[in-house]
Design a protein around this motif. Structure first.
Motif, PDB file in Angstrom:
ATOM      1  N   ASN A  60       0.828  -1.222   0.000  1.00  0.00           N
ATOM      2  CA  ASN A  60       0.000   0.000   0.000  1.00  0.00           C
ATOM      3  C   ASN A  60       0.860   1.269   0.000  1.00  0.00           C
ATOM      4  N   ASN A 100       5.488  -4.192  -6.674  1.00  0.00           N
ATOM      5  CA  ASN A 100       6.496  -3.644  -7.597  1.00  0.00           C
ATOM      6  C   ASN A 100       6.242  -4.140  -9.020  1.00  0.00           C
ATOM      7  N   ALA A 152       3.364  -5.371 -10.192  1.00  0.00           N
ATOM      8  CA  ALA A 152       2.058  -4.910 -10.684  1.00  0.00           C
ATOM      9  C   ALA A 152       2.123  -3.461 -11.157  1.00  0.00           C
ATOM     10  N   GLU A 202      -1.260  -3.364 -12.797  1.00  0.00           N
ATOM     11  CA  GLU A 202      -1.863  -2.690 -11.629  1.00  0.00           C
ATOM     12  C   GLU A 202      -3.050  -3.449 -11.043  1.00  0.00           C
ATOM     13  N   GLU A 221      15.697  10.191  -1.035  1.00  0.00           N
ATOM     14  CA  GLU A 221      14.610   9.208  -0.940  1.00  0.00           C
ATOM     15  C   GLU A 221      13.483   9.650  -0.009  1.00  0.00           C
TER      16      GLU A 221
HETATM   17  P1  FAD Z   1       0.520  -1.389  -3.548  1.00  0.00           P
HETATM   18  O1  FAD Z   1       0.613   0.056  -3.318  1.00  0.00           O
HETATM   19  O2  FAD Z   1      -0.113  -2.191  -2.502  1.00  0.00           O
HETATM   20  O3  FAD Z   1      -0.271  -1.643  -4.921  1.00  0.00           O
HETATM   21  C1  FAD Z   1       0.074  -0.951  -6.092  1.00  0.00           C
HETATM   22  C2  FAD Z   1      -0.762  -1.506  -7.261  1.00  0.00           C
HETATM   23  O4  FAD Z   1      -0.403  -2.862  -7.511  1.00  0.00           O
HETATM   24  C3  FAD Z   1      -2.259  -1.533  -6.994  1.00  0.00           C
HETATM   25  O5  FAD Z   1      -2.937  -1.289  -8.187  1.00  0.00           O
HETATM   26  C4  FAD Z   1      -2.519  -2.944  -6.516  1.00  0.00           C
HETATM   27  O6  FAD Z   1      -3.841  -3.357  -6.778  1.00  0.00           O
HETATM   28  C5  FAD Z   1      -1.523  -3.735  -7.326  1.00  0.00           C
HETATM   29  N1  FAD Z   1      -0.995  -4.938  -6.662  1.00  0.00           N
HETATM   30  C6  FAD Z   1      -0.313  -5.004  -5.496  1.00  0.00           C
HETATM   31  N2  FAD Z   1       0.081  -6.265  -5.267  1.00  0.00           N
HETATM   32  C7  FAD Z   1      -0.370  -7.009  -6.296  1.00  0.00           C
HETATM   33  C8  FAD Z   1      -0.264  -8.383  -6.645  1.00  0.00           C
HETATM   34  N3  FAD Z   1       0.381  -9.275  -5.878  1.00  0.00           N
HETATM   35  N4  FAD Z   1      -0.834  -8.800  -7.801  1.00  0.00           N
HETATM   36  C9  FAD Z   1      -1.484  -7.927  -8.614  1.00  0.00           C
HETATM   37  N5  FAD Z   1      -1.615  -6.616  -8.332  1.00  0.00           N
HETATM   38  C10 FAD Z   1      -1.044  -6.172  -7.190  1.00  0.00           C
HETATM   39  N6  FAD Z   1       7.568   3.868  -7.321  1.00  0.00           N
HETATM   40  C11 FAD Z   1       8.473   3.780  -8.304  1.00  0.00           C
HETATM   41  O7  FAD Z   1       8.189   3.221  -9.362  1.00  0.00           O
HETATM   42  N7  FAD Z   1       9.728   4.304  -8.147  1.00  0.00           N
HETATM   43  C12 FAD Z   1      10.110   4.905  -7.013  1.00  0.00           C
HETATM   44  O8  FAD Z   1      11.234   5.376  -6.908  1.00  0.00           O
HETATM   45  C13 FAD Z   1       9.172   4.991  -5.952  1.00  0.00           C
HETATM   46  N8  FAD Z   1       9.520   5.548  -4.773  1.00  0.00           N
HETATM   47  C14 FAD Z   1       8.591   5.641  -3.789  1.00  0.00           C
HETATM   48  C15 FAD Z   1       8.957   6.239  -2.590  1.00  0.00           C
HETATM   49  C16 FAD Z   1       8.035   6.367  -1.558  1.00  0.00           C
HETATM   50  C17 FAD Z   1       8.453   7.017  -0.275  1.00  0.00           C
HETATM   51  C18 FAD Z   1       6.720   5.877  -1.737  1.00  0.00           C
HETATM   52  C19 FAD Z   1       5.706   5.981  -0.650  1.00  0.00           C
HETATM   53  C20 FAD Z   1       6.354   5.270  -2.927  1.00  0.00           C
HETATM   54  C21 FAD Z   1       7.278   5.154  -3.960  1.00  0.00           C
HETATM   55  N9  FAD Z   1       6.951   4.552  -5.167  1.00  0.00           N
HETATM   56  C22 FAD Z   1       7.872   4.458  -6.163  1.00  0.00           C
HETATM   57  C23 FAD Z   1       5.593   4.050  -5.388  1.00  0.00           C
HETATM   58  C24 FAD Z   1       5.350   2.617  -4.854  1.00  0.00           C
HETATM   59  O9  FAD Z   1       6.227   2.321  -3.815  1.00  0.00           O
HETATM   60  C25 FAD Z   1       5.501   1.586  -5.974  1.00  0.00           C
HETATM   61  O10 FAD Z   1       4.482   1.780  -6.903  1.00  0.00           O
HETATM   62  C26 FAD Z   1       5.492   0.152  -5.474  1.00  0.00           C
HETATM   63  O11 FAD Z   1       5.859  -0.681  -6.542  1.00  0.00           O
HETATM   64  C27 FAD Z   1       4.135  -0.286  -4.922  1.00  0.00           C
HETATM   65  O12 FAD Z   1       4.300  -1.511  -4.231  1.00  0.00           O
HETATM   66  P2  FAD Z   1       3.267  -1.942  -3.099  1.00  0.00           P
HETATM   67  O13 FAD Z   1       3.581  -3.320  -2.679  1.00  0.00           O
HETATM   68  O14 FAD Z   1       3.197  -0.943  -2.055  1.00  0.00           O
HETATM   69  O15 FAD Z   1       1.914  -1.980  -3.940  1.00  0.00           O
END
Ligand code: FAD
Ligand code: MLT
Ligand code: ZN
Length: 533
Positions: free
Chosen positions: A144, A215, A217, A271, A399
């Motif tokens: 999340n 990551n 997705a 996604e 970061e």
């Molecule tokens: P979530 O936020 O839980 O979900 C993201 C999406 O993926 C949603 O649509 C969800 O439905 C889907 N999803 C999650 N898990 C699954 C699964 N197992 N199967 C199918 N769908 C799924 N992003 C970058 O690209 N580069 C960066 O440098 C970057 N830096 C960040 C720094 C900070 C401080 C923060 C808060 C965020 C950052 N992000 C960055 C955004 C985020 O961390 C990424 O998008 C990350 O890949 C999301 O992973 P999550 O597990 O938190 O997914």
């Protein structure tokens, strides 16, 4: 990590030696200034943020219509309990649900009544089969940390969290191929790999919370893309559960496999709209023996581009990151996070990382490069870190930007790809466009990937400001042949702007694929692509 020892650098003046410009300052900075602690744990960031009630998404966007999905009832909750036996697998407690219903940016809030926490692929399959039969809409959720409202419900969708799917399955120590479940936290995978002399091919500020499934997705980019390329190249296989519960086993661990369509690619960046990723096979690079980080100050953005060009030429294969921040970004770090600027004040800052296998070789290259940059005045000042705690301290300045911006109140976050020559013009244009109606307009990002992070803050969300920013920002990006999302995806917040970056026929094909793979549209509705209707 066997980086050059701090002692050698401190006494010998290893970097910038013989240049005679700023050398003492740099050494002093290295010793004295870069001492603040680093934290990559996004959970920690959560605790730091002010607790403000987030408006429900369905209230903020009153024109949204709930899809033709069933309403969850007591029998569903009881059936979920049978599919997921044991404590803490079916969450219905209102207070506990809040965190799962609200996104990291505090911009979207759903009203799901249940979070399901499977441990195995079979359990995910049984849950999706049930939800599909019942026409219950579902949101897959990893850590999340997503920044486009994709990971939380819009209305009352069932949340399927991968939190408990956190097993590392295997690591082939010859090839570096790691197989793991989707709920493994990125930082945990990286530290496991480090113990075996490998590293993850991606790294991002949210590593302490994001899951590898999330990551994949989102096709996350992050700070190592410059070096290791996109996840489309590093992922060898995936296991995915489709909307109807059918398991698609494409968990190949082969480098090469040209048999039919490469289905796994479809799920990378989808996604959560096409299936739930349950396992991944990842090709992991060797852990670098030597890592150095330089934090540099420049007079103009054109200078930043000059330094980038020279760094590719002079550092070549050891260049592993090239990030930039503007002075407004540094204000955020200083004022909102109370962290010091590691160097003197400049309009622009660059963070360069090198990673290589031979410290001596890398050191010589970096030294020559930095000498050239200083003597040619492309770089005005800088500091270099060679030991892990200082490296992490410098990285944290870059970061923790997303966290720092949250202290202003509300953050309008844009993540665009642009040709480098136009890259910073967008920030300047937005400043001019918005004037003093906003708290600040900042620009930072992954210069090495042509990925600008434009962020605008205000004390609270405002429809009027939003209307000034969108679609203006997307029109600007499309006009300059960029993409409206370089790495965060479209999720809920950007889905309707997909046509700024994709043709109608491309979107039609996406809709057709979605219809085939999820005919009832239960997977992450209201996200990523507009409905075919
Ligand atoms: P979530 O936020 O839980 O979900 C993201 C999406 O993926 C949603 O649509 C969800 O439905 C889907 N999803 C999650 N898990 C699954 C699964 N197992 N199967 C199918 N769908 C799924 N992003 C970058 O690209 N580069 C960066 O440098 C970057 N830096 C960040 C720094 C900070 C401080 C923060 C808060 C965020 C950052 N992000 C960055 C955004 C985020 O961390 C990424 O998008 C990350 O890949 C999301 O992973 P999550 O597990 O938190 O997914
Ligand atoms: C970053 O590179 O810092 C992330 O993508 C998060 C952000 O855009 O703020
Ligand atoms: Zn980023």
């Amino acid at each position: 990590m066997s980086a050059i020892s701090g002692t050698k650098l401190e006494h010998g003046g290893l970097f910038f030696s013989g240049v005679g410009i700023n050398m003492n300052i740099i050494m002093q900075l290295l010793l004295a200034r870069v001492t603040f602690r680093f934290s990559c744990q996004v959970r920690y960031f959560h605790i730091q943020q002010k607790k403000l009630a987030v408006e429900l998404t369905r209230i903020r966007y009153p024109n949204l219509k709930r899809g033709p999905y069933a309403n969850i009832c007591d029998a569903d909750i009881s059936n979920f309990g049978k599919l997921l036996p044991g404590k803490g697998r079916v969450i219905t407690d209102v207070t506990e649900l809040e965190g799962y219903n609200t996104d990291w940016l505090k911009t979207c809030r759903g009203s799901s009544q249940v979070v399901l926490r499977p441990k195995t692929t079979e359990e995910v399959s049984a849950l999706l089969c049930y939800c599909n039969d019942r026409r219950l809409a579902v949101v897959p959720q990893g850590g999340n940390t997503g920044l486009v409202g994709g990971s939380v419900p819009v209305f009352d969708e069932v949340i399927i969290s991968t939190e408990l799917m956190n097993n590392i399955i295997s690591l082939d120590e010859v090839s570096g191929i790691l197989v793991c479940q989707a709920g493994c936290i990125l930082a945990n995978l990286d530290s496991y790999l480090k113990d075996h002399n490998f590293t993850m091919p991606l790294d991002l500020g949210a590593k302490g919370s994001c899951h590898i499934g999330g990551n994949l997705a989102t096709n996350a980019g992050g700070v190592r893309l410059l070096r290791y390329g996109s996840l489309h190249g590093s992922i060898l296989g995936l296991e995915v559960v489709q909307a109807n519960g059918e398991v698609i086993d494409c968990l190949s661990t082969l480098r090469k496999d040209n048999t039919g369509y490469d289905l796994k690619q479809l799920f990378i960046g989808s996604e959560g709209t096409l299936g739930i990723i349950t396992k991944a096979a990842i090709l992991c690079p060797q852990k670098p023996n030597a890592v150095y980080v330089a934090f540099l100050g420049c007079d103009s953005f054109n200078r930043v581009l000059d330094v980038f060009q020279k760094s590719k030429h002079m550092l070549g294969e050891i260049l592993s990151a090239f990030e930039f921040m503007d002075s407004a970004s540094m204000d955020v770090i200083r004022n909102n996070l109370k962290m010091p600027n590691p160097i003197a004040d400049f309009p622009f800052y660059i963070l360069i990382e090198t990673s290589g296998s031979q410290g001596g070789h890398d050191e010589e290259k970096l030294n020559t490069f930095l000498e050239t940059m200083l003597s040619s005045q492309l770089v005005k000042d800088g500091t270099v870190a060679t030991d892990m705690s200082k490296i992490e301290a410098l990285w944290s300045v870059r970061e923790r930007m997303a966290e720092g911006l949250m202290h202003d109140g509300y953050c309008y976050k844009y993540d665009v790809s642009l040709p480098l020559m136009k890259f910073y013009n967008l920030v300047e244009d937005m400043r001019h466009h918005l004037g003093n109606r906003v708290t600040r307009v900042v620009g930072y990002g992954h210069v090495g990937d042509g990925n600008l992070h434009l962020n605008i803050t205000t004390p609270a969300y405002s429809h009027e400001i939003m209307d000034l920013i969108e679609p203006y920002v997307y029109d600007w990006v499309a006009h300059h042949h960029g993409s409206i999302s370089a790495e965060h995806g479209l999720g809920f917040k950007k889905k309707q702007f997909i046509y700024h970056s994709k043709t109608k026929s491309a979107v039609r094909l996406m809709q057709a694929i979605k219809k085939v793979m999820d005919p009832n549209g239960i997977l992450n509705p209201y996200k990523t692509i507009p409905d075919a209707s």
